[in-house]
Design a protein around this motif. Structure first.
Motif, PDB file in Angstrom:
ATOM      1  N   UNK A 173      39.429  74.725  27.943  1.00 27.74           N
ATOM      2  CA  UNK A 173      40.020  75.309  29.149  1.00 27.74           C
ATOM      3  C   UNK A 173      41.451  75.784  28.920  1.00 27.74           C
ATOM      4  N   UNK A 174      42.074  75.346  27.839  1.00 28.20           N
ATOM      5  CA  UNK A 174      43.457  75.738  27.555  1.00 28.20           C
ATOM      6  C   UNK A 174      43.560  76.962  26.659  1.00 28.20           C
ATOM      7  N   UNK A 175      42.435  77.457  26.162  1.00 25.31           N
ATOM      8  CA  UNK A 175      42.464  78.626  25.296  1.00 25.31           C
ATOM      9  C   UNK A 175      41.681  78.397  24.014  1.00 25.31           C
ATOM     10  N   UNK A 176      42.068  79.104  22.970  1.00 24.35           N
ATOM     11  CA  UNK A 176      41.352  79.042  21.693  1.00 24.35           C
ATOM     12  C   UNK A 176      42.314  78.657  20.579  1.00 24.35           C
ATOM     13  N   UNK A 177      41.826  77.836  19.663  1.00 21.74           N
ATOM     14  CA  UNK A 177      42.598  77.449  18.489  1.00 21.74           C
ATOM     15  C   UNK A 177      41.822  77.848  17.243  1.00 21.74           C
ATOM     16  N   UNK A 178      42.497  78.515  16.328  1.00 23.78           N
ATOM     17  CA  UNK A 178      41.873  78.958  15.084  1.00 23.78           C
ATOM     18  C   UNK A 178      42.380  78.120  13.916  1.00 23.78           C
TER      19      UNK A 178
END
Length: 466
Positions: A173-178
């Protein structure tokens, strides 16, 4: 010699012989001296690196140098009064010299061979040591492979980024991490955290990746330094990014309807419109190496009608039967460039690829229960079957080779390579039907199986996420 003397000599000899035998029989049995174990060098693959480890064979079991293994896996170790305490990945293993006991996280168990000391070095069985520290042991090509690296959990969307590297992503829910993952060891490092940005698109050289932030600005991330560089702050919507073949520019669809194909020069950030054909809802953009030919798909929407006889009621209907996705080509070198419709069939068209802008490859998914097939279509609108043996689930085009994932039966899927120049098909792997997708980079192949990413090594697969 007289007969009497001969008899006496014979009797004496008999007595002496009997006495010797009796003495030997009465003496305690003496064991032969134990032969010292021969120290040798064993080559082990530990966390992706081939490392020489001192070892011995004792009673048919191979014991390895505790010192060598601890150093190779990067564990913490303390030695006190002949007792070695090893810590790694929240596990603790305790071993005592000459003891046949191992203590793992406070639980005692027995070893087949005691910890053996040779020339001041402790030797212990490898498997209980590695498993006690949370690692795994396998065998590939006759070489033992040991992994003690904690793997990234629940990662998705693997993309190769040069030799031996994968980019994977995690979303919440906080975004995307790569993350950047080493395919040999499974070690990973944080690359980027974004909220509302696009996926990272890897450059042809594999050392950079492009992405947009939530506002549409384009950045290029250096995968070695992990530094991002702003290329343009232009905030137009850019639903797809495609690198040029030489890595000097990025093409993208522009606008909320994807009507325009634009080119972004990385050197100065200049944006130029290269295709503005008034055709909306473009997707699956492919650009030829010379930047003059474009292949893309266009989706036509359903027809909306309303009942105008009764204005008091909101009686609107949508006819989805006209929904279609077709493949188009566009050549900027033509005297009067225009979009050319290559297909007219009603099947779904997914995984659309083109290298030269003259021919497109795509997976045709029929509306019936028939299997999906891999087809090609050229500039003359002629279609041809490329692969139809099994139900095609995914296709990838890379360096003149097509890679196909297809369902063979309820239990197994297959991965094929197809040479686009000769049409030669080669079966590369049979995998579980749980494999949902593949990724290809150079000679490397990765699969996603039950949420795990695995990389092909010879005839087997190595998990790099869990």
């Amino acid at each position: 010699m007289s007969m009497k003397k001969a008899l006496v000599v014979s009797m004496v000899a008999t007595v002496v012989g009997t006495s010797v035998v009796s003495a030997v029989s009465a003496a305690p049995a003496v064991k032969p001296a134990a032969v010292p174990a021969q120290v040798q060098i064993s080559m082990l693959t530990i966390n992706g690196s081939t490392i020489p480890v001192h070892s011995i064979v004792k009673n048919g079991e191979t014991l390895v140098s505790l010192r060598d293994v601890i150093k190779a896996i990067g564990a913490q170790a303390e030695v006190h009064s002949g007792t070695t305490t090893i810590k790694l990945n929240d596990h603790t293993v305790i071993l005592k010299n000459s003891s046949q006991q191992i203590v793992v996280d406070g639980v005692k168990s027995n070893l087949a061979q005691p910890v053996t000391i040779i020339a001041g070095t402790s030797y212990v069985a490898l498997r209980p040591l590695v498993s006690g520290l949370g690692g795994t042991i396998g065998k590939r090509g006759g070489v033992l492979e040991i992994s003690t690296v904690p793997l990234l959990e629940e990662a998705e969307n693997p993309r190769f980024a040069g030799a031996g590297k994968l980019i994977v992503s995690k979303s919440d829910e906080n975004g995307r991490t790569d993350y950047l993952v080493d395919t040999a060891s499974g070690k990973y490092e944080l690359l980027l955290t974004t909220n509302g940005g696009s996926d990272l698109v890897v450059s042809p050289s594999g050392d950079k990746a492009a992405y947009t932030n939530a506002e549409g600005a384009v950045y290029v991330l250096d995968l070695k330094t992990q530094a991002s560089k702003l290329i343009t702050s232009d905030n137009s919507i850019k639903p797809e990014l495609v690198w040029s073949a030489d890595g000097s520019a990025i093409y993208f669809l522009q606008g909320d309807k994807g009507s325009v194909i634009a080119k972004l020069n990385l050197a100065d950030g200049a944006i130029v419109k290269v295709v503005e054909d008034k055709v909306d809802y473009k997707e699956n953009l492919n650009v030829s190496a010379d930047g003059k030919n474009f292949i893309y798909t266009v989706t036509t929407l359903g027809t909306v009608t309303s009942d105008t006889t009764n204005i008091d009621e909101d009686n609107v209907t949508i006819d989805f039967s006209s929904n279609q996705q077709q493949i188009f080509a566009y050549n900027t070198d033509n005297e009067k460039p225009e979009a050319v419709k290559l297909t007219a069939t009603t099947d779904d068209k997914v995984f659309v690829w083109s290298a030269d802008g003259q021919k497109a490859y795509y997976v045709s998914v029929p509306s019936t229960d028939e299997k999906a097939t891999l087809l090609s279509v050229d500039s003359s609108q002629k279609t041809a079957k490329v692969f139809a043996d099994y139900d095609v689930e995914q296709a990838i085009l890379l360096n003149g080779m097509l890679y196909v994932l297809a369902a063979q039966d309820d239990s197994n899927s297959v991965i094929y390579s197809i040479d686009t120049a000769t049409g030669k098909q080669t079966k590369l792997y049979t995998v579980s039907s749980d494999v949902s997708s593949i990724s290809v980079g150079g000679s490397q192949i990765a699969i996603v199986e039950n949420g795990r990413v695995l990389v092909g090594v010879g005839d087997s697969w190595r998990a790099v996420t869990r």
